[in-house]
Design an enzyme around this catalytic site. Structure first.
Site, short mmCIF file in Angstrom:
data_model
loop_
_atom_site.label_atom_id
_atom_site.label_comp_id
_atom_site.label_asym_id
_atom_site.label_seq_id
_atom_site.Cartn_x
_atom_site.Cartn_y
_atom_site.Cartn_z
N LEU A 195 0.88 -1.16 0.00
CA LEU A 195 0.00 0.00 0.00
C LEU A 195 0.92 1.21 0.00
CD1 LEU A 195 -3.05 0.46 0.01
CD2 LEU A 195 -2.95 0.76 2.47
N ASP A 196 0.69 2.11 -0.95
CA ASP A 196 1.57 3.27 -1.09
C ASP A 196 1.71 4.01 0.23
OD1 ASP A 196 1.49 2.52 -3.73
OD2 ASP A 196 0.02 4.05 -4.30
N THR A 197 2.86 4.62 0.44
CA THR A 197 3.13 5.32 1.69
C THR A 197 2.09 6.40 1.97
OG1 THR A 197 5.51 4.92 1.44
CG2 THR A 197 4.84 6.66 2.97
N THR A 199 -0.95 6.45 0.83
CA THR A 199 -2.30 5.91 0.73
C THR A 199 -2.72 5.33 2.07
OG1 THR A 199 -1.99 5.39 -1.60
CG2 THR A 199 -3.80 4.27 -0.48
N HIS A 280 1.49 2.01 -7.18
CA HIS A 280 0.78 3.26 -7.47
C HIS A 280 -0.23 3.09 -8.60
CE1 HIS A 280 3.68 5.22 -4.89
NE2 HIS A 280 4.68 4.92 -5.69
#
Length: 331
Positions: A195-197, A199, A280
């Site tokens: 999970l993107d930083t 997000t 992403h």
């Protein structure tokens, strides 16, 4: 009468004289051997007689090789490990209840001991109030506040990851990461997918390797759902374009589902679902379509919704949720 008396006294004197002569002979015969308290050790280490007594013949020294062999044999005799006794004669069966609860993510061992002291823990339907009880995690049913604790070797957690937290259990740069939200340090956990930083939203943690692999593999098509805040106006065919596929530098990416959830002026909140897991991916798709993302939250991972779980909260997944995940990927 006198003659008999004199002969008797003479006999006694003769017998005494004979006894004295025998003692003299014994003393003469033993005069050559010193008594134990008179024995001495000579300067060369040999035990001999007292001064003036006859010396014994010195025995030859024992070879060093023989001494080494004797020493090695003695060490082997005393260094032999003790045979393990059966558990029935020593070690008790099972594990301590507080240790099992701690490994299951219910808190530290001290916190789990407090749960027991407050009579909040049940084992096989019986409330436990004393410390030190031993249980079998594979057989005994353990509940805390009426909820079953999955104490088997596999653990499953859901975390609402805040924005700015690195999606890894440890970070060499010292940034805040997923491991900072996990109290259970006895069992190594790892995150399911990434999970993107920047997000937010739900991310799963487990030590079940096969389940984690299947949940992230495109072959099983596990769907992830996101809410994205973008700026409009947006065209009516945006959903169709996303479903048909957006061309990115590493290939096409397609959405499984798209809808507008909320619209206030130029501010749009849209829902996007897809089964891809590239880095992403949602941000890149919407940016390529002309709508950069201001904020992104993952609200569902497969059948597991984020619900009203607060940001930064870690919760243990229920047995029903774990069963739903297993069914999703054919386990």
């Amino acid at each position: 009468m006198r003659s008999s008396g004199s002969s008797g006294s003479n006999g006694n004197r003769n017998s005494n004289r004979g006894a004295g002569s025998s003692r003299d002979k014994k003393q003469q015969s033993s005069s050559g051997r010193p008594r134990p308290e008179e024995r001495r050790y000579t300067s060369d280490g040999n035990r001999g007689a007292a001064k003036g007594g006859p010396r014994k013949r010195s025995t030859p020294a024992r070879p060093r090789e023989l001494d080494a062999q004797i020493e090695e044999r003695n060490r082997a005799r005393y260094d032999t490990p003790r045979p393990k006794t059966p558990k029935t004669f020593g070690e008790q069966e099972g594990e301590r209840l507080q240790k099992v609860l701690a490994r299951a993510g219910m808190g530290s061992r001290r916190a789990c001991e407090e749960l027991i002291e407050r009579a909040r823990v049940e084992v096989n339907g019986q409330v436990v109030v004393e410390q030190g009880m031993r249980v079998d995690p594979e057989k005994d049913e353990i509940k805390v506040d009426g909820l079953t604790v999955a104490t088997q070797a596999h653990l499953f957690f859901a975390l609402n990851k805040p924005a700015g937290v690195v999606a890894s259990m440890e970070d060499p740069e010292g940034r805040q990461c997923l491991g900072d939200y996990v109290n259970n340090r006895e069992t190594r956990l790892f995150h399911v997918g990434r999970l993107d930083t920047e997000t937010e939203g739900i991310i799963l943690l487990t030590n079940h390797g096969e389940l984690a692999h299947r949940l992230t593999h495109p072959r099983y098509g596990v769907r992830k759902t996101y809410l994205a805040a973008i700026q409009g106006p947006i065209p009516r065919d945006l959903g169709k374009r996303l479903k048909d596929g957006i061309k990115l530098e590493d290939g096409y990416a397609r959405a499984d589902h798209f809808k507008v959830v909320e619209n206030t002026g130029k501010n749009y909140l849209v829902e996007v679902s897809l089964h891809e897991g590239r880095k992403h991916i949602v941000r890149r798709m919407l940016a390529e379509a002309g709508f950069p993302v201001d904020k992104l939250v993952r609200t569902r991972f497969g059948p597991i919704p984020l619900g009203d779980q607060k940001s930064g909260w870690l919760r243990r997944m229920t047995n029903t949720e774990v069963g739903m995940l297993m069914k999703e990927v054919g386990l």
